[in-house]
Design a protein around this motif. Structure first.
Motif, mmCIF file in Angstrom:
data_model
loop_
_atom_site.group_PDB
_atom_site.id
_atom_site.type_symbol
_atom_site.label_atom_id
_atom_site.label_comp_id
_atom_site.label_asym_id
_atom_site.label_seq_id
_atom_site.Cartn_x
_atom_site.Cartn_y
_atom_site.Cartn_z
ATOM 1 N N SER A 47 0.847 -1.185 0.000
ATOM 2 C CA SER A 47 0.000 0.000 0.000
ATOM 3 C C SER A 47 0.887 1.241 0.000
ATOM 4 C CB SER A 47 -0.900 0.013 1.236
ATOM 5 O OG SER A 47 -0.112 0.203 2.415
ATOM 6 N N GLN A 84 1.838 7.988 -2.481
ATOM 7 C CA GLN A 84 0.670 7.752 -3.328
ATOM 8 C C GLN A 84 0.828 8.444 -4.681
ATOM 9 O OE1 GLN A 84 -2.422 5.855 -2.429
ATOM 10 N NE2 GLN A 84 -2.092 5.900 -4.640
ATOM 11 N N ASN A 131 0.890 6.449 -8.230
ATOM 12 C CA ASN A 131 -0.026 6.770 -9.325
ATOM 13 C C ASN A 131 0.738 7.024 -10.616
ATOM 14 O OD1 ASN A 131 -2.172 6.570 -7.554
ATOM 15 N ND2 ASN A 131 -2.360 8.776 -7.243
ATOM 16 N N ARG A 176 -2.194 -1.630 -9.979
ATOM 17 C CA ARG A 176 -3.005 -1.373 -8.781
ATOM 18 C C ARG A 176 -4.137 -2.385 -8.702
ATOM 19 N NH1 ARG A 176 -6.188 4.204 -8.340
ATOM 20 N NH2 ARG A 176 -7.140 3.277 -10.203
ATOM 21 N N GLN A 177 -4.394 -2.852 -7.492
ATOM 22 C CA GLN A 177 -5.526 -3.751 -7.266
ATOM 23 C C GLN A 177 -6.151 -3.400 -5.923
ATOM 24 O OE1 GLN A 177 -3.322 -7.383 -7.674
ATOM 25 N NE2 GLN A 177 -2.851 -7.520 -5.506
ATOM 26 N N LEU A 178 -7.383 -3.781 -5.753
ATOM 27 C CA LEU A 178 -8.108 -3.486 -4.533
ATOM 28 C C LEU A 178 -8.117 -4.697 -3.610
ATOM 29 C CD1 LEU A 178 -11.214 -1.547 -5.905
ATOM 30 C CD2 LEU A 178 -9.146 -0.605 -4.883
ATOM 31 N N HIS A 203 -6.078 0.254 -1.732
ATOM 32 C CA HIS A 203 -5.328 0.128 -2.970
ATOM 33 C C HIS A 203 -3.968 -0.498 -2.670
ATOM 34 C CE1 HIS A 203 -7.704 3.578 -5.114
ATOM 35 N NE2 HIS A 203 -8.397 2.462 -4.970
ATOM 36 N N TYR A 221 -0.310 -2.224 -4.562
ATOM 37 C CA TYR A 221 0.485 -2.100 -5.775
ATOM 38 C C TYR A 221 1.535 -3.214 -5.846
ATOM 39 C CZ TYR A 221 -1.575 2.534 -5.900
ATOM 40 O OH TYR A 221 -2.472 3.580 -5.933
#
Length: 226
Positions: A179, A195, A199, A209-211, A221, A223
């Motif tokens: 994260s 962050q 991005n 990115r995945q949840l 989020h 990574y």
């Protein structure tokens, strides 16, 4: 012919690590020396009044106020330094205000060394050109001064920076996804800064990115490198 004195710079950024990176980048540009760093609006005003500055690299998001308000205050000083705004703020209102306050450039984070070097080089050329002019300028002189600051857009938007490389390296070294908060803790930067660079790396196709959904609350989020 005597070499001109180095342009004295104050770097203002709320993130200590980012300020250090920016200072190192400025030091790589010929004709510049960093004489101080500030991390709050109050520190920026104090150091500007204490140091004999030529240029301030000004962040907008500061913990005790807006960098644009600092620029507004600096304009009231007897010999105000010039300002280049360096910020993650992309709102047109911020850009417009910076222009109205006389900022010579506005550089959006994240950026690469080439983008910063181009703007510092054009500013140095502007100072040299102004020093060579008499006390009065013809229209052609004025046009040339304004043209000096006009720079073409960098051919590559996603140039590398030390912080960007550090974020990418951190994600690649981790066996599992991470994260922004975890990246920030490992590197020693703010979560917002981590962050922003994550991005940027996602847009550049270097991380995915995945949840991750927990038992309660908003999804997180995460990574991982591609």
């Amino acid at each position: 012919m005597t070499e001109p004195a180095p342009i004295r710079v104050l770097v203002v950024d709320d993130d200590y690590r980012v300020a250090a990176v920016q200072s190192a980048l400025v030091a790589r540009v010929a004709g510049y020396t960093v004489v101080g760093t500030a991390h709050t609006a109050a520190e920026a005003l104090t150091l500007t009044r204490q140091l004999r500055l030529d240029l301030v690299l000004m962040d907008i998001y500061l913990p005790d106020g807006s960098g644009l308000d600092v620029v507004r205050s600096l304009r009231l000083e007897p010999e105000p330094p010039d300002v280049i705004v360096i910020s993650a703020a992309r709102e047109l209102a911020s850009v417009r205000t910076a222009m109205q306050l006389g900022a010579v450039h506005y550089l959006v984070k994240p950026f690469g060394f080439k983008a910063l070097a181009e703007r510092l080089t054009s500013y140095r050329r502007l100072r040299q050109s102004m020093a060579e002019l008499p006390t009065e300028a013809e229209q052609a002189d004025v046009d040339r001064l304004y043209a000096t600051l006009r720079q073409p857009a960098p051919p590559e938007r996603r140039n590398s920076t030390p912080t960007l490389e550090l974020v990418l390296s951190t994600v690649r070294k981790r066996a599992s996804d991470m994260s922004a908060a975890e990246v920030a803790e490992v590197i020693g930067i703010s979560r917002a800064t981590a962050q922003r660079y994550l991005n940027h790396l996602e847009e550049d196709g270097q991380v995915k990115r995945q949840l991750r959904y927990g038992s309660a609350g908003r999804p997180e989020h995460r990574y991982r490198p591609l």
